[in-house]
Design an enzyme around this catalytic site. Sequence first.
Site, PDB file in Angstrom:
ATOM      1  N   TRP A   5       0.032  36.684  27.325  1.00  0.00           N
ATOM      2  CA  TRP A   5       1.312  37.017  28.057  1.00  0.00           C
ATOM      3  C   TRP A   5       0.755  37.928  29.070  1.00  0.00           C
ATOM      4  O   TRP A   5       0.126  39.070  28.713  1.00  0.00           O
ATOM      5  CB  TRP A   5       2.248  37.835  26.940  1.00  0.00           C
TER       6      TRP A   5
ATOM      7  N   ASP B  62       1.033  41.989  18.363  1.00  0.00           N
ATOM      8  CA  ASP B  62       2.264  41.873  19.149  1.00  0.00           C
ATOM      9  C   ASP B  62       3.290  41.012  18.504  1.00  0.00           C
ATOM     10  O   ASP B  62       2.827  39.777  18.221  1.00  0.00           O
ATOM     11  CB  ASP B  62       1.808  41.293  20.555  1.00  0.00           C
TER      12      ASP B  62
ATOM     13  N   LYS C 282      13.851  38.251  21.403  1.00  0.00           N
ATOM     14  CA  LYS C 282      14.187  36.943  20.960  1.00  0.00           C
ATOM     15  C   LYS C 282      14.690  36.270  19.679  1.00  0.00           C
ATOM     16  O   LYS C 282      15.680  35.543  19.781  1.00  0.00           O
ATOM     17  CB  LYS C 282      12.581  36.253  20.735  1.00  0.00           C
TER      18      LYS C 282
HETATM   19  C1  LMR Z   1       8.036  35.735  28.785  1.00  0.00           C
HETATM   20  O1  LMR Z   1       7.112  35.446  28.398  1.00  0.00           O
HETATM   21  O2  LMR Z   1       8.761  34.559  29.474  1.00  0.00           O
HETATM   22  C2  LMR Z   1       9.180  36.626  28.187  1.00  0.00           C
HETATM   23  O3  LMR Z   1       8.527  37.421  27.256  1.00  0.00           O
HETATM   24  C3  LMR Z   1       9.542  37.244  29.136  1.00  0.00           C
HETATM   25  C4  LMR Z   1       8.704  38.322  29.958  1.00  0.00           C
HETATM   26  O4  LMR Z   1       8.971  39.422  29.842  1.00  0.00           O
HETATM   27  O5  LMR Z   1       7.651  37.934  30.336  1.00  0.00           O
END
Ligand code: LMR
Length: 416
Positions: free
Chosen positions: A139, A220, A257
């Site tokens: 992420w 996480d 989520k």
């Molecule tokens: C994503 O990965 O699309 C979500 O967790 C939104 C974000 O904040 O990036």
Amino acid sequence: MQMNGSSSVFATAPNIPADAIFALTAEYVADEFPDKVNLGQGAYRDETGQPWVTTSVARSREIITTQGLLHEYLPILGLPEFRHRAAELALGREIHAARQSQLATCQTLSGTGALHLAGQIIKSCQSSLPKVYIPEPTWSNHHLIFSTLGYQCHEFQYYDPSTRALDFSSYLFMLNSVDPGSIVILHACAHNPTGLDPTPQQWKEIGGIMKRRQLFPLFDAAYLGFNSGDFEQDAFALRYFIHDLEMESAVCLSFAKNMGLYGERVGCLVLATSTAVVARNSQSVLESIQRSEISNPPAFGARVAATILGDNDLRKLWFQDMKTMSSRIQSMRRLLYDYLVKHNTPGNWNHILEQSGMFGFLGLAPEIVVELKDKYHIYMAANSRISIAGLNAGNVEYVARSIATVLTREQNDSHR
Ligand code: LMR
């Protein structure tokens, strides 16, 4: 007084490009094509493509409203019953009861706030900053959060593009070679963006090495219960580290989520420490950091979540909501695969079925992703991660057919 650029306090501010995933959402919103498809940001959509207020949240909101909404400050550490119930949920009742005195908890601004606070408290307790090891890909915010705090961030190869699978040997190599005391970012489940998690056996191996090498696990945990629809299953890794291996760990919980509370920013940092004294002191440090940063966290979302977690019937309803969301995502995953095969899309698509959670990691080249956006109005992250929740019966074949058309054309061009 005349203002000119060079006299500004902010004259050296660089121009930082907009966050890719939020910029993509803005582009999608501005697109006037009627059949546009948003597979970008990870936010649940129902079968009509609309955001869904879960049944448990709707019911919880009614209860709170009937009780009368006051707008008082929460304590600095957040709503006590929310913190308690969130930690109990993550660890399970038995482990929580056994470890409660060694826990420090703090309500946070969703998962991002929890990651940030975890980084802050480690920083304030260590004389030299440990290195942070982050899976590649991950992420995007992981790098930003920890580098903004001054940490040196290092990537390790998590995904093998040639097999489209978890690169477990690179993972183990990293664990065996980094400095003791290093922090390792672990996606508790539903790895974002690949949708590939270690098996329970692999988690045990990861945990065993981390314990032996004194590495710090920073979980996480943004998708607990949302990944498989079964909270216990999704919480396996963090419980194994904390209970079976008795490791000090940080768990960053988000209810964005799994409860659909995206905008309310409901999260919690749970630190599992080694003694009750360490826990008490750590909690006081969390409280002091929190006071300096946000004073005290927002109340409404925490009340919604605490009401659900504190009532057996509502909790059951929520578990059902998670099943509803995760099973719709699973069925769309299957349907996308079926249509890709039906439309003779070049390549092998088994990986889509092997991944789990909210995201599918298609493995498309960046120029294909751009073409799908520009010509077909299908929006996905630049690394070809799709939010499967954006698919529904009305658009999934269109998406598969468009991918098939673009890839077939590309294949024909390369054979010419
Ligand atoms: C994503 O990965 O699309 C979500 O967790 C939104 C974000 O904040 O990036």
